[in-house]
Design an enzyme around this catalytic site. Structure first.
Site, PDB file in Angstrom:
ATOM      1  N   ASP A  13       0.866  -0.834  -0.117  1.00  0.00           N
ATOM      2  CA  ASP A  13       0.025  -0.350   0.094  1.00  0.00           C
ATOM      3  C   ASP A  13       0.602   0.906  -0.222  1.00  0.00           C
ATOM      4  O   ASP A  13       1.956   1.099   0.778  1.00  0.00           O
ATOM      5  CB  ASP A  13      -0.868  -0.221   1.254  1.00  0.00           C
ATOM      6  N   ASP A 108      -3.944   2.118  -5.319  1.00  0.00           N
ATOM      7  CA  ASP A 108      -2.548   2.290  -4.005  1.00  0.00           C
ATOM      8  C   ASP A 108      -1.654   0.971  -3.590  1.00  0.00           C
ATOM      9  O   ASP A 108      -1.410   0.995  -2.918  1.00  0.00           O
ATOM     10  CB  ASP A 108      -2.452   4.385  -3.846  1.00  0.00           C
ATOM     11  N   GLU A 109      -2.865   0.164  -3.947  1.00  0.00           N
ATOM     12  CA  GLU A 109      -2.890  -1.433  -2.342  1.00  0.00           C
ATOM     13  C   GLU A 109      -3.098  -2.726  -3.573  1.00  0.00           C
ATOM     14  O   GLU A 109      -3.921  -2.283  -4.819  1.00  0.00           O
ATOM     15  CB  GLU A 109      -3.991  -0.750  -1.509  1.00  0.00           C
TER      16      GLU A 109
HETATM   17  N1  DCP Z   1      -8.935   8.764  -0.624  1.00  0.00           N
HETATM   18  C1  DCP Z   1      -9.417   9.477  -0.550  1.00  0.00           C
HETATM   19  N2  DCP Z   1     -10.395   9.575   0.281  1.00  0.00           N
HETATM   20  C2  DCP Z   1     -10.423   8.402   1.232  1.00  0.00           C
HETATM   21  C3  DCP Z   1      -9.620   7.750   0.976  1.00  0.00           C
HETATM   22  C4  DCP Z   1      -8.364   7.622   0.254  1.00  0.00           C
HETATM   23  O1  DCP Z   1      -9.826   9.916  -1.708  1.00  0.00           O
HETATM   24  N3  DCP Z   1     -11.285   9.079   1.887  1.00  0.00           N
HETATM   25  C5  DCP Z   1      -7.635   8.372  -1.775  1.00  0.00           C
HETATM   26  C6  DCP Z   1      -6.786   9.382  -1.095  1.00  0.00           C
HETATM   27  C7  DCP Z   1      -5.170   8.515  -0.813  1.00  0.00           C
HETATM   28  C8  DCP Z   1      -5.601   7.197  -1.788  1.00  0.00           C
HETATM   29  O2  DCP Z   1      -6.904   6.984  -1.963  1.00  0.00           O
HETATM   30  O3  DCP Z   1      -3.814   8.750  -0.924  1.00  0.00           O
HETATM   31  C9  DCP Z   1      -4.976   5.771  -1.001  1.00  0.00           C
HETATM   32  O4  DCP Z   1      -6.060   6.139   0.370  1.00  0.00           O
HETATM   33  P1  DCP Z   1      -5.576   4.785   1.495  1.00  0.00           P
HETATM   34  O5  DCP Z   1      -6.680   4.827   2.217  1.00  0.00           O
HETATM   35  O6  DCP Z   1      -4.061   4.084   1.066  1.00  0.00           O
HETATM   36  O7  DCP Z   1      -4.414   6.701   1.660  1.00  0.00           O
HETATM   37  P2  DCP Z   1      -3.414   7.124   1.752  1.00  0.00           P
HETATM   38  O8  DCP Z   1      -2.958   6.038   0.867  1.00  0.00           O
HETATM   39  O9  DCP Z   1      -3.319   8.780   1.270  1.00  0.00           O
HETATM   40  O10 DCP Z   1      -2.393   6.896   3.224  1.00  0.00           O
HETATM   41  P3  DCP Z   1      -1.684   5.368   3.628  1.00  0.00           P
HETATM   42  O11 DCP Z   1      -0.439   6.034   3.470  1.00  0.00           O
HETATM   43  O12 DCP Z   1      -2.087   5.414   5.143  1.00  0.00           O
HETATM   44  O13 DCP Z   1      -1.693   4.456   3.061  1.00  0.00           O
HETATM   45 MG    MG Z   2      -2.235   4.140   0.726  1.00  0.00          MG
END
Ligand code: DCP
Ligand code: MG
Length: 380
Positions: A13, A108-109
């Site tokens: 992720d 991203d996962e």
């Molecule tokens: N995303 C979004 N709204 C949300 C959750 C996520 O638009 N409620 C989008 C933005 C994030 C992407 O999806 O960058 C990936 O979600 P993640 O939950 O993996 O969060 P991040 O990658 O940003 O952070 P982490 O380091 O916790 O994975």
């Molecule tokens: Mg993420």
């Protein structure tokens, strides 16, 4: 009997994905609190925040106005979805060069089965290599969990973010899970977690220690798999080809619209298009989702789970409309609307078919190569 060999499963992720991309493309943002999302003036929300901003308590889905109060120095950046898709494809390309058995969960996962790739070197070496190659080829950091099953790998990948690598050796799954909060377990949402807490079940270890019949009483059909997961048992395969998990239809308007009179017919049209697609595949689902994109590009969804599984246009339309109506406000205009149905159950009545055959029939009827189907629908 031959013991089934141990699998090596990775959950990968990316860290603060959207924010990390913005920092990658604009060096001035590096090391700074970055808030990706909508406007703080309207009702914009945070899509994600850089780790520098998270220190101030900012998180995804928080209203941007609140985020700015927590983190006044935060730099607000509008999302650039095309660029995120581009980098996502690059990262998935790195994963795919290691194994064909990859199951993307979102941009991203992904889950990767690296059992074969780890034939001639240690699984940890494969994991380190993946992290290094993602960094070298894209400039992004990815957190990785390595375990013998998907459920533990997923929890592990989240534990040392950002740039984490958490390895859970074969046989140590239950011990690894035991001290963790029960809400980290797949299938335990915030509501279930709150109820469990009220009953004194705080950790996954507490949960794993509950007597077997309690699980069925508490979770019904999901009980057995929740019990397995709590004890670190998870044989579910990394699925390259996935069943249809949702059916949706969306449309972008030539000009933003905001009135109930204009929006209601759109909801009805989208709903009937989803309904007919569901019927064609003999699918019924319990959860109706409305996706909304405002004129400032803020995108969010609202969903409702119904007591019964449905696929008729009038129920989908009425539910979707209830969800959308709550979001209407003077001055608020929409550039995109979508309606989706998920939470599928087999269309056949329960109990009159062998479970395996039923599952196979369901899979065949779903017959999809992707997680979700999106139907193209003209505006008029
Ligand atoms: N995303 C979004 N709204 C949300 C959750 C996520 O638009 N409620 C989008 C933005 C994030 C992407 O999806 O960058 C990936 O979600 P993640 O939950 O993996 O969060 P991040 O990658 O940003 O952070 P982490 O380091 O916790 O994975
Ligand atoms: Mg993420």
């Amino acid at each position: 009997m031959i013991q089934p060999s141990v699998r090596h499963i990775i959950h990968a992720d990316l860290d603060a994905f959207y924010a990390a991309v913005e920092q990658l493309d604009n060096p001035e943002l590096r090391g700074k609190p970055v808030l990706v999302g909508g406007s703080p003036d309207g009702r914009g929300v945070v899509a994600t925040a850089s780790y520098e901003a998270r220190k101030f308590g900012v998180h995804s889905a928080m209203p941007m106005a609140t985020a700015v109060r927590h983190c006044p120095d935060g730099i607000i950046v509008r999302p650039r979805f095309d660029r995120y898709r581009e980098l996502s494809a690059q990262v998935m390309g790195v994963f795919r060069s290691v194994t064909d058995t990859i199951e993307p969960q979102s941009l991203d996962e992904a889950y990767l089965d690296i059992t074969v790739a780890a034939d001639d070197r240690s699984p940890i070496a494969v994991a380190i290599d993946i992290k290094a190659r993602v960094a070298a080829e894209t400039g992004l950091t990815v957190s990785v969990g390595l375990a013998t099953g998907k459920c533990v790998a997923k929890i592990a990948s989240d534990l040392q973010k950002p740039d984490g690598l958490v390895v859970v050796p074969d046989g140590e799954e239950a011990e690894f899970l035991a001290p963790l909060a029960v809400g980290k377990l797949a299938g335990i949402g915030p509501k279930s977690a709150a109820r469990l807490l009220a009953d004194g079940v705080h950790t996954i270890g507490d949960l794993a220690g509950m007597p077997e019949p309690w699980f069925t009483r508490r979770f019904g059909k999901r009980g057995a798999s929740i019990r397995d997961h709590a004890r670190g048992i998870d044989h579910s395969p990394v699925q390259t080809v996935r069943e249809t998990k949702s059916m949706s239809s969306e449309t972008t308007f030539p000009e933003d619209i905001g009135s109930a009179e204009e929006l209601r017919p759109v909801i009805d049209r989208l709903s009937s298009s989803v309904a007919s697609a569901l019927m064609r595949k003999s699918l019924t689902g319990r959860t109706v989702t409305v996706k909304m994109r405002l004129s400032d590009f803020t995108t969010f969804t609202r969903q409702m789970t119904l007591p019964a599984s449905i696929n008729d246009d009038s129920t989908i339309g009425a539910t979707a409309w209830t969800l959308l109506e709550r979001e209407l406000a003077p001055e608020r205009t929409f550039r995109l609307l979508g309606v989706g149905v998920s939470g599928f159950v087999p269309a056949e009545p329960e109990g009159n078919d062998k479970p395996n055959r039923r599952r196979a029939a369901h899979r065949a009827s779903a017959g999809a190569r992707a997680t979700s189907y999106q139907l193209a629908l003209p505006v008029n």
